[in-house]
Design an enzyme around this catalytic site. Structure first.
Site, mmCIF file in Angstrom:
data_model
loop_
_atom_site.group_PDB
_atom_site.id
_atom_site.type_symbol
_atom_site.label_atom_id
_atom_site.label_comp_id
_atom_site.label_asym_id
_atom_site.label_seq_id
_atom_site.Cartn_x
_atom_site.Cartn_y
_atom_site.Cartn_z
ATOM 1 N N ARG A 1 19.233 -5.860 1.602
ATOM 2 C CA ARG A 1 19.714 -4.594 1.056
ATOM 3 C C ARG A 1 20.613 -3.966 2.104
ATOM 4 O O ARG A 1 20.394 -4.138 3.295
ATOM 5 C CB ARG A 1 18.550 -3.645 0.779
ATOM 6 N N ARG B 1 -2.594 10.747 2.601
ATOM 7 C CA ARG B 1 -3.414 11.384 3.636
ATOM 8 C C ARG B 1 -4.192 12.527 3.019
ATOM 9 O O ARG B 1 -3.593 13.403 2.393
ATOM 10 C CB ARG B 1 -2.536 11.940 4.740
ATOM 11 N N GLU C 1 22.832 9.102 1.980
ATOM 12 C CA GLU C 1 22.536 7.671 2.104
ATOM 13 C C GLU C 1 22.327 7.065 0.710
ATOM 14 O O GLU C 1 21.535 7.588 -0.071
ATOM 15 C CB GLU C 1 21.251 7.541 2.934
ATOM 16 N N ASP D 1 11.111 -2.578 13.799
ATOM 17 C CA ASP D 1 11.415 -1.295 14.419
ATOM 18 C C ASP D 1 11.913 -1.572 15.832
ATOM 19 O O ASP D 1 11.675 -2.653 16.390
ATOM 20 C CB ASP D 1 10.151 -0.428 14.471
ATOM 21 N N ARG E 1 18.691 9.938 0.174
ATOM 22 C CA ARG E 1 18.315 11.027 1.070
ATOM 23 C C ARG E 1 19.539 11.622 1.750
ATOM 24 O O ARG E 1 20.617 11.023 1.748
ATOM 25 C CB ARG E 1 17.302 10.553 2.114
ATOM 26 N N TYR F 1 12.264 -7.177 9.072
ATOM 27 C CA TYR F 1 12.505 -5.808 9.507
ATOM 28 C C TYR F 1 11.725 -5.564 10.788
ATOM 29 O O TYR F 1 10.524 -5.793 10.850
ATOM 30 C CB TYR F 1 12.085 -4.782 8.440
ATOM 31 N N ARG G 1 0.838 -1.182 0.000
ATOM 32 C CA ARG G 1 0.000 0.000 0.000
ATOM 33 C C ARG G 1 0.882 1.244 0.000
ATOM 34 O O ARG G 1 2.035 1.210 0.413
ATOM 35 C CB ARG G 1 -0.933 -0.009 1.212
HETATM 36 P P1 FDA Z 1 20.710 -5.301 15.849
HETATM 37 O O1 FDA Z 1 21.159 -5.472 14.443
HETATM 38 O O2 FDA Z 1 20.588 -3.938 16.375
HETATM 39 O O3 FDA Z 1 21.725 -6.090 16.796
HETATM 40 C C1 FDA Z 1 22.275 -7.347 16.453
HETATM 41 C C2 FDA Z 1 23.659 -7.417 17.038
HETATM 42 O O4 FDA Z 1 24.170 -8.760 16.864
HETATM 43 C C3 FDA Z 1 24.654 -6.497 16.367
HETATM 44 O O5 FDA Z 1 25.249 -5.643 17.316
HETATM 45 C C4 FDA Z 1 25.677 -7.443 15.744
HETATM 46 O O6 FDA Z 1 27.000 -6.933 15.758
HETATM 47 C C5 FDA Z 1 25.547 -8.666 16.627
HETATM 48 N N1 FDA Z 1 26.020 -9.889 15.971
HETATM 49 C C6 FDA Z 1 25.679 -10.358 14.752
HETATM 50 N N2 FDA Z 1 26.352 -11.489 14.476
HETATM 51 C C7 FDA Z 1 27.146 -11.747 15.556
HETATM 52 C C8 FDA Z 1 28.092 -12.768 15.844
HETATM 53 N N3 FDA Z 1 28.374 -13.738 14.974
HETATM 54 N N4 FDA Z 1 28.730 -12.719 17.034
HETATM 55 C C9 FDA Z 1 28.482 -11.714 17.922
HETATM 56 N N5 FDA Z 1 27.596 -10.727 17.684
HETATM 57 C C10 FDA Z 1 26.936 -10.737 16.505
HETATM 58 N N6 FDA Z 1 13.810 1.333 14.086
HETATM 59 C C11 FDA Z 1 12.977 2.273 14.591
HETATM 60 O O7 FDA Z 1 12.192 1.986 15.483
HETATM 61 N N7 FDA Z 1 13.019 3.568 14.118
HETATM 62 C C12 FDA Z 1 13.882 3.940 13.128
HETATM 63 O O8 FDA Z 1 13.891 5.101 12.715
HETATM 64 C C13 FDA Z 1 14.769 2.957 12.600
HETATM 65 N N8 FDA Z 1 15.645 3.276 11.627
HETATM 66 C C14 FDA Z 1 16.433 2.314 11.067
HETATM 67 C C15 FDA Z 1 17.294 2.648 10.032
HETATM 68 C C16 FDA Z 1 18.073 1.676 9.447
HETATM 69 C C17 FDA Z 1 18.994 2.047 8.327
HETATM 70 C C18 FDA Z 1 17.990 0.339 9.889
HETATM 71 C C19 FDA Z 1 18.792 -0.743 9.229
HETATM 72 C C20 FDA Z 1 17.154 0.006 10.931
HETATM 73 C C21 FDA Z 1 16.367 0.993 11.534
HETATM 74 N N9 FDA Z 1 15.535 0.687 12.594
HETATM 75 C C22 FDA Z 1 14.703 1.648 13.103
HETATM 76 C C23 FDA Z 1 15.474 -0.682 13.133
HETATM 77 C C24 FDA Z 1 16.405 -0.910 14.326
HETATM 78 O O9 FDA Z 1 17.738 -0.755 13.928
HETATM 79 C C25 FDA Z 1 16.132 -2.330 14.839
HETATM 80 O O10 FDA Z 1 14.858 -2.380 15.399
HETATM 81 C C26 FDA Z 1 17.099 -2.789 15.896
HETATM 82 O O11 FDA Z 1 18.411 -2.659 15.435
HETATM 83 C C27 FDA Z 1 16.796 -4.233 16.199
HETATM 84 O O12 FDA Z 1 17.632 -4.693 17.197
HETATM 85 P P2 FDA Z 1 18.240 -6.153 17.135
HETATM 86 O O13 FDA Z 1 18.832 -6.371 18.450
HETATM 87 O O14 FDA Z 1 17.250 -7.121 16.630
HETATM 88 O O15 FDA Z 1 19.359 -6.101 15.978
#
Ligand code: FDA
Length: 378
Positions: A256, A177, A310, A360, A287, A358, A173
């Site tokens: 990506r 607005r 970016e 948040d 952006r 994905y 979608r």
């Molecule tokens: P996250 O990726 O943060 O943590 C995983 C960790 O595991 C990392 O630190 C990594 O190094 C570690 N790891 C991986 N493999 C490993 C290994 N083999 N050994 C040891 N450690 C390891 N959300 C939101 O609410 N508002 C927003 O505006 C945004 N904006 C945004 C922008 C962009 C570009 C992205 C990519 C994402 C967002 N997000 C977001 C989402 C947000 O980043 C997401 O919700 C959190 O990072 C999720 O947390 P996690 O702990 O799941 O993963």
């Protein structure tokens, strides 16, 4: 004695660790990066002191009361409200598409009903035919003029692919607005952590029952705490990439990634807004973020600013995985990985990488709280 190993110190891992530590368990958190916090990590830019989100702009928002109450234990939030603008052919429009965007674009003064009728008429171009690709899907949702101006070029840059070659399913979608409200999020609560993300994340990890070891990869056999040494011995919560855990046995899942180009400019304000999208393909980036605008309440220098351009592309193996591509092949692979997960004794997969979706921040935190309730301390 460790009661639980948490792999990954992002919001998912730290929420699990904090909750389990609070119940008297000794938790060891490891992360392969040299800092905690996963992708929400932020740091002060050395030249200006402006807080920069190293892995892309992070805006906190939620309507989940349990999560809101939980996060407020570690930080207060500013009154920041997110708004995004987009540049198309040398003109700036408010996003997401709203009555202001429509009237500016069509040089009109439509009320909500007239605008709705206009978009409906333009979206009828396919005449009931099922959209065959993302381009047709976009046209069928908001009509060709708005789609081509605001979505087509931006999407082509996000995917580095002509939208006619992309599946229609990528866009379910496109919200329009029919008011002048250009607030980006619809959630009940929104704001930025008053003294930054890293201070918030550090407070979550600050517990006598939590030990954090950085620069420690779960798959590095030279580390005392690695996969073969702990699985089956101690319960594990794994928040790294699920395909990597199984050595890509079912093939790699596609992502990506983003490239960030940071620059300090000798001006007090570059673009007057935190986020400016660039809708046209002639501009190579998607952006520009200008980080000072996330904290207008702070005392930042008035003669310098930090911007980040970016760029988006498909991730190669060595790149940071950011957004799941989620092709039908990926979904089949994920199903097979889920079967493999069931065979892992006392290993719990969570977070955005561990579940290939994905999330948040508020979703990652909410799902970690549920994992603690339902699986770790049932
Ligand atoms: P996250 O990726 O943060 O943590 C995983 C960790 O595991 C990392 O630190 C990594 O190094 C570690 N790891 C991986 N493999 C490993 C290994 N083999 N050994 C040891 N450690 C390891 N959300 C939101 O609410 N508002 C927003 O505006 C945004 N904006 C945004 C922008 C962009 C570009 C992205 C990519 C994402 C967002 N997000 C977001 C989402 C947000 O980043 C997401 O919700 C959190 O990072 C999720 O947390 P996690 O702990 O799941 O993963």
């Amino acid at each position: 004695m460790t009661d639980l190993v948490v792999v990954g110190s992002g919001f998912f891992g730290l929420t699990v660790a904090e909750q389990m530590a609070g119940q008297g368990r000794k938790v060891l958190v490891i992360d392969r990066r040299d800092h905690i916090g996963g992708n929400a990590y932020s740091e002060a830019d050395p030249a200006t002191g402006i807080e920069v989100h190293r892995y892309g702009a992070h805006l906190f928002h939620t309507s989940n009361e349990r999560v809101w109450e939980y996060v407020n234990r570690f930080t207060t939030f500013t009154s920041y409200v997110h708004r995004v603008y987009t540049t198309h052919r040398g003109e700036v429009f408010p996003m997401p598409i709203n009555l202001g965007t429509i009237n500016q674009f069509f040089r009109s003064a439509h009320g909500p009903d007239a605008a709705r009728a206009l978009v409906r008429e333009q979206a009828a171009e396919l005449d009931g035919r099922k959209p065959q690709n993302l381009d047709e899907q976009g046209v069928s949702l908001i009509g060709r003029p708005l789609y081509e101006a605001f979505i087509q070029g931006y999407t082509a840059k996000q995917w580095q692919t002509d939208p006619r070659e992309l599946p229609a399913s990528i866009i379910a979608r496109l919200p329009v607005r029919y008011t002048y409200d250009n607030r980006y999020f619809n959630d009940t609560h929104e704001g930025l952590p008053t003294d930054g993300y890293t201070a918030w994340l550090e407070r979550m990890a600050d517990h006598p029952n939590i030990e954090v070891r950085l620069a420690t990869d779960f798959f590095d056999p030279s580390q005392p705490v690695h996969k073969d040494a702990v699985v089956g011995q101690v319960p594990v919560v794994y928040t790294g990439p699920v395909d990597r855990y199984f050595d890509d046995a079912e093939g790699s899942l596609s992502w990506r990634t983003l490239d960030f180009e940071r620059e300090v400019l000798p001006v007090g304000d570059f673009q007057g807004a935190p986020v400016m999208n660039y809708a046209d393909t002639e501009v190579p980036y998607t952006r520009i973020l200008e980080f000072r605008h996330f904290h207008p309440e702070r005392d930042y220098p008035d003669d310098r600013t930090v911007i980040v351009r970016e760029y988006s592309r498909f991730a190669e193996r060595a790149d940071e995985p950011y957004y799941p591509v989620n092709t039908s092949e990926d979904r089949e692979r994920l199903t097979r990985y889920r079967d493999l997960m069931k065979g892992e004794q006392d290993v719990h997969f969570g977070g955005r990488l561990g579940t290939y979706q994905y999330l948040d921040m508020h979703m990652a935190i909410g799902s970690a709280l549920s994992m603690v309730d339902n699986k770790l301390t049932p």
